[in-house]
Design a protein around this motif. Structure first.
Motif, mmCIF file in Angstrom:
data_model
loop_
_atom_site.group_PDB
_atom_site.id
_atom_site.type_symbol
_atom_site.label_atom_id
_atom_site.label_comp_id
_atom_site.label_asym_id
_atom_site.label_seq_id
_atom_site.Cartn_x
_atom_site.Cartn_y
_atom_site.Cartn_z
ATOM 1 N N TYR A 182 0.826 -1.211 0.000
ATOM 2 C CA TYR A 182 0.000 0.000 0.000
ATOM 3 C C TYR A 182 0.858 1.258 0.000
ATOM 4 O O TYR A 182 2.017 1.251 0.436
ATOM 5 N N SER A 183 0.245 2.331 -0.498
ATOM 6 C CA SER A 183 0.834 3.659 -0.383
ATOM 7 C C SER A 183 -0.242 4.598 0.161
ATOM 8 O O SER A 183 -1.434 4.256 0.182
ATOM 9 N N ARG A 184 0.201 5.774 0.561
ATOM 10 C CA ARG A 184 -0.727 6.726 1.167
ATOM 11 C C ARG A 184 -0.950 7.894 0.204
ATOM 12 O O ARG A 184 0.003 8.435 -0.359
ATOM 13 N N GLN A 185 -2.190 8.258 0.006
ATOM 14 C CA GLN A 185 -2.521 9.438 -0.779
ATOM 15 C C GLN A 185 -3.458 10.297 0.054
ATOM 16 O O GLN A 185 -4.646 10.014 0.149
ATOM 17 N N GLY A 186 -2.877 11.340 0.652
ATOM 18 C CA GLY A 186 -3.651 12.123 1.601
ATOM 19 C C GLY A 186 -3.994 11.282 2.803
ATOM 20 O O GLY A 186 -3.125 10.674 3.436
ATOM 21 N N SER A 187 -5.262 11.185 3.116
ATOM 22 C CA SER A 187 -5.693 10.370 4.264
ATOM 23 C C SER A 187 -6.125 8.973 3.850
ATOM 24 O O SER A 187 -6.515 8.167 4.697
ATOM 25 N N ALA A 231 13.071 -2.222 -2.049
ATOM 26 C CA ALA A 231 11.815 -1.486 -2.193
ATOM 27 C C ALA A 231 11.230 -1.786 -3.564
ATOM 28 O O ALA A 231 11.910 -1.639 -4.579
ATOM 29 N N THR A 232 10.000 -2.231 -3.592
ATOM 30 C CA THR A 232 9.260 -2.454 -4.832
ATOM 31 C C THR A 232 7.819 -2.043 -4.595
ATOM 32 O O THR A 232 7.180 -2.552 -3.658
ATOM 33 N N ALA A 233 7.318 -1.125 -5.432
ATOM 34 C CA ALA A 233 5.957 -0.620 -5.260
ATOM 35 C C ALA A 233 5.788 -0.187 -3.795
ATOM 36 O O ALA A 233 6.566 0.616 -3.296
ATOM 37 N N GLY A 234 4.818 -0.766 -3.075
ATOM 38 C CA GLY A 234 4.599 -0.360 -1.682
ATOM 39 C C GLY A 234 5.359 -1.172 -0.658
ATOM 40 O O GLY A 234 5.265 -0.900 0.542
ATOM 41 N N TYR A 235 6.129 -2.161 -1.092
ATOM 42 C CA TYR A 235 6.925 -2.969 -0.161
ATOM 43 C C TYR A 235 8.258 -2.285 0.116
ATOM 44 O O TYR A 235 8.865 -1.688 -0.774
#
Length: 553
Positions: A241-246, A324-328
Motif C-alpha cells: 500500500y501507499s498513502r494518498q492524503g488520508s 523497495a518495490t511498489a509499496g513494499y
C-alpha cells in the motif's frame, strides 16, 4: 546531588568501553536480544494507528530464530492481519540470491566471474571496453537502469506490465554506457537482469527453478518463491500500500521481472538463509565470494560486494541489503561477529524497515564509539558570500547549489565546514570539497572527494532564456535506445516537454542550455560546430545521459 570522583568517573568510562568492546566481539545474550527486539517492535507497532499496513520482524542468534512478530494489516479490504508467516515481496534484497546462483555456477566451473559478459550475452553491444560478470554483480558495469530508460516513454514500471523479455530488450538496446566498466559504482537493476539470463542459459533452468532446487529446498525455505507471474495467486501474501492524503491505496508490482528483485518470502525464511551464510553450510567459498567487495580500476574499494553491502555500523561488521518495490520496503542484515541476523519486511511506507533493523542493533550493541569530527576553521563573514554559487556537475550535469543561510554555507542543504587543510567538510560526512579560485578569489570550479573518488563541478551563471532563445530548441526529438519521442514546446517564455497522449513536463532553466524537470531529471541541449542545437539530453540518477536526435519535419 550525587557526586562522583574523577577516579570513579574514569573507572566507569573504562567499564563502559569494555562493555562496548564485548558487544562488538561476542555473541549477545538471548534474553537481551529478545527484550531489545520486543522494545523496538512495540514502539513501531504503536505507530500503526487505525487500520494500516505494517511489518514483520525476525531476529536470530547463531542461526536460531529467537524473535518473530508482525503488526499491521496484510490485506486491508478484508481486515487480514500480518503474521510472522505472512509473505512479502523482497525488493532488491533478492539480488544476493541471484548473485549466489552465479557464484555457485562459477564454483562448479561453468562460468568465470571475470569473463566478459558478451560470452554469455552476445546480444549486448560491444562497447569497445571489457565488461565482466563481476562488473554486473557489484554495479560497476556502467549500464543504464532499464526502469529509468523505460520511464522516458511516459510509461514507467508502475504504469504497465513489464516482462523479463522487455527488460532484457531495453538493456541490450543501449548503445552507450554511463561510464567505463570498473571506473565507478552506480546502482543499476540492468546488471541483475542480465545475470538472471546468464544463470538460465548456463543451467538450462529458469532462475526460480534453479534457486528452488539449489537453495530454497535444501535450506527449508518453504515460503520462498519468485514473482515470475504477477497474476499467480500466492496464499498468505500481504498486499502493498501507499498513502494518498488520508486514504490508503493499493501499490502492487504488476511485473514478471525477477532476479533484480521479485522474491516472495517471509522473515523466517530470510533468517534461514542468513544462518547458512553464517555457518557456511553450503561451503565457505560461496560466502567468501558473495562478501568480496568490488575494486575499481584505480584500486579503490567500494562497500558493495556481490548482491550484498559489506560495511561497518557503529563498529560492528554489517553485511546487509535494503529493498523497495511498489509499496513494499525491506531490510536484511547480518552481524557475523555476533552471529546476529535481523530481517524486516513491510507492506507500507512506514515505519522504515532499515530504521527498525538499526533500532534493534542499537539496543543490542549499545551506542558505539563516539565519532570525532575534524576541527573547523572559522571564516570571516565577509568571505562567505563569494562561495554562493550554482555549480554544474561534470558527469551528471546536475545542479549543486551553495547558499548562505543565517551565516552558514550550505551545499544542497548540508552545512559546509572549513577545515584547517583548506578543504570543506560536507555536513558530518567524510566528503570533502575543494574550491578552485580565480585571481580575484572567486570560486570557478570545485572538486568533491568521496570514498577516494573525485567529482568535479563548474560555476555557472543563472540563465533566463528569452522566447527567441527557447524557440531554437522547439521541435520533435527521438531516441531509438528508449523508443521515446519528446516535443520541445515553447509557451510564452516557458519551456515544456510534451509526450503523447497527455504528458506535460514543465522545464525550469538552471544554467545555459540546461533545465530541471519534474522527478529530479536534468534536460540539456548540445550544439554543433555552428552553434545550432543538435541533440537533446536527459539525465537521471541511474541514467546519466540519454540523448535524443532532432526529427526531420
Amino acid at each position: 546531588m550525587l557526586k562522583i570522583s574523577i577516579r570513579e568517573a574514569l573507572r566507569s568510562s573504562v567499564v563502559a568501553a569494555m562493555l562496548v568492546t564485548l558487544s562488538i566481539g561476542q555473541t549477545p545474550d538471548k534474553e537481551k536480544v529478545m527484550a531489545a527486539a520486543e522494545r523496538v517492535f512495540a514502539k513501531a507497532a504503536a505507530t500503526a494507528v487505525g487500520p494500516a499496513p505494517g511489518c514483520a520482524l525476525g531476529v536470530s542468534i547463531d542461526g536460531q530464530s529467537v524473535f518473530e512478530k508482525a503488526f499491521g494489516m496484510a490485506e486491508m479490504e478484508h481486515s487480514i492481519a500480518n503474521t510472522p508467516q505472512t509473505i512479502f515481496e523482497s525488493g532488491s534484497v533478492a539480488k544476493q540470491f541471484t548473485a549466489a546462483a552465479v557464484v555457485l555456477l562459477s564454483l562448479e566451473g561453468k562460468l568465470g566471474l571475470d569473463e566478459q559478459v558478451r560470452k554469455y550475452i552476445p546480444e549486448l553491444p560491444d562497447y569497445g571496453v571489457p565488461m565482466t560478470v563481476r562488473h554486473l554483480l557489484n554495479h560497476t558495469a556502467g549500464l543504464r537502469d532499464w526502469g529509468t530508460v523505460m520511464a522516458l516513454t511516459g510509461v514507467g514500471r508502475g504504469s504497465r506490465v513489464v516482462t523479463q523479455d522487455l527488460a532484457f530488450d531495453i538493456v541490450t538496446r543501449q548503445k552507450a554506457l554511463d561510464f567505463t566498466p570498473g571506473a565507478e559504482y552506480s546502482y543499476s537493476n540492468s546488471g541483475y537482469t542480465l545475470l538472471s539470463t546468464i544463470v538460465e542459459r548456463i543451467s538450462k533452468q529458469k532462475l526460480p527453478a534453479f534457486t528452488e532446487e539449489r537453495f530454497f529446498k535444501p535450506l527449508g525455505m518453504k515460503n520462498s518463491s519468485w514473482r515470475d507471474d504477477y497474476q499467480r495467486l500466492v496464499p498468505g501474501r500481504a498486499q502493498a500500500y501507499s498513502r494518498q492524503g488520508s486514504a490508503w491505496r493499493l501499490e502492487m508490482p504488476f511485473m514478471n521481472v525477477y532476479g533484480n528483485g521479485g522474491m516472495l518470502t517471509t522473515v523466517g525464511d530470510w533468517l534461514k538463509w542468513n544462518a547458512m551464510l553464517d555457518s557456511r553450510s553450503m561451503g565457505a567459498p560461496l560466502v567468501e565470494a558473495l562478501e568480496t567487495v568490488g575494486v575499481l580500476n584505480d584500486g579503490r574499494k567500494i562497500s558493495y560486494a556481490l548482491g550484498l553491502d559489506v560495511s561497518k555500523y557503529k563498529g560492528l561488521r554489517e553485511v546487509s541489503h535494503s529493498g523497495a518495490t511498489a509499496g513494499y520496503q525491506t531490510y536484511l542484515a547480518r552481524y557475523p561477529d555476533q552471529k546476529l541476523s535481523i530481517a524486516v519486511l513491510c507492506n507500507g511506507p512506514s515505519p522504515n524497515s532499515g530504521s527498525l533493523v538499526r533500532g534493534i542493533a542499537d539496543e543490542i550493541a549499545g551506542p558505539g564509539a563516539p565519532v570525532t569530527q575534524p576541527e573547523a576553521l572559522e571564516m570571516a563573514a565577509a568571505d562567505l558570500p563569494k562561495y554562493v554559487t550554482r555549480w554544474r556537475d561534470e558527469k551528471t550535469h546536475g545542479p549543486i547549489l551553495v547558499q548562505l543561510d543565517n551565516g552558514v554555507l550550505r551545499m544542497n542543504g548540508a552545512p559546509l565546514r572549513r577545515l584547517k587543510d583548506g578543504t570543506f567538510q560536507v555536513g558530518t560526512s567524510p566528503a570533502r570539497v575543494t574550491f578552485k579560485l580565480d585571481k580575484d578569489g572567486k570560486p570557478v570550479s570545485t572538486e568533491r572527494l568521496v570514498d577516494g573518488g573525485t567529482s568535479r563541478a563548474f560555476a555557472e551563471a543563472e540563465w533566463k532564456p528569452t522566447a527567441t532563445e527557447l524557440a531554437a530548441f522547439a521541435g520533435d526529438w527521438f531516441t531509438d535506445e528508449a523508443g521515446a519521442t519528446f516535443t520541445f514546446a515553447v509557451e510564452g517564455e516557458k519551456a515544456i516537454l510534451l509526450q503523447r497522449p497527455g504528458i506535460r513536463l514543465p522545464l525550469s532553466p538552471i544554467y545555459k542550455d540546461h533545465f530541471s524537470a519534474p522527478g529530479g531529471q536534468v534536460v540539456w541541449l548540445s550544439r554543433d560546430s555552428s552553434g545550432k542545437p543538435n541533440r537533446l539530453h536527459v539525465g537521471a540518477s541511474r541514467m546519466r545521459d540519454m540523448f535524443f536526435e532532432r526529427m526531420k519535419k
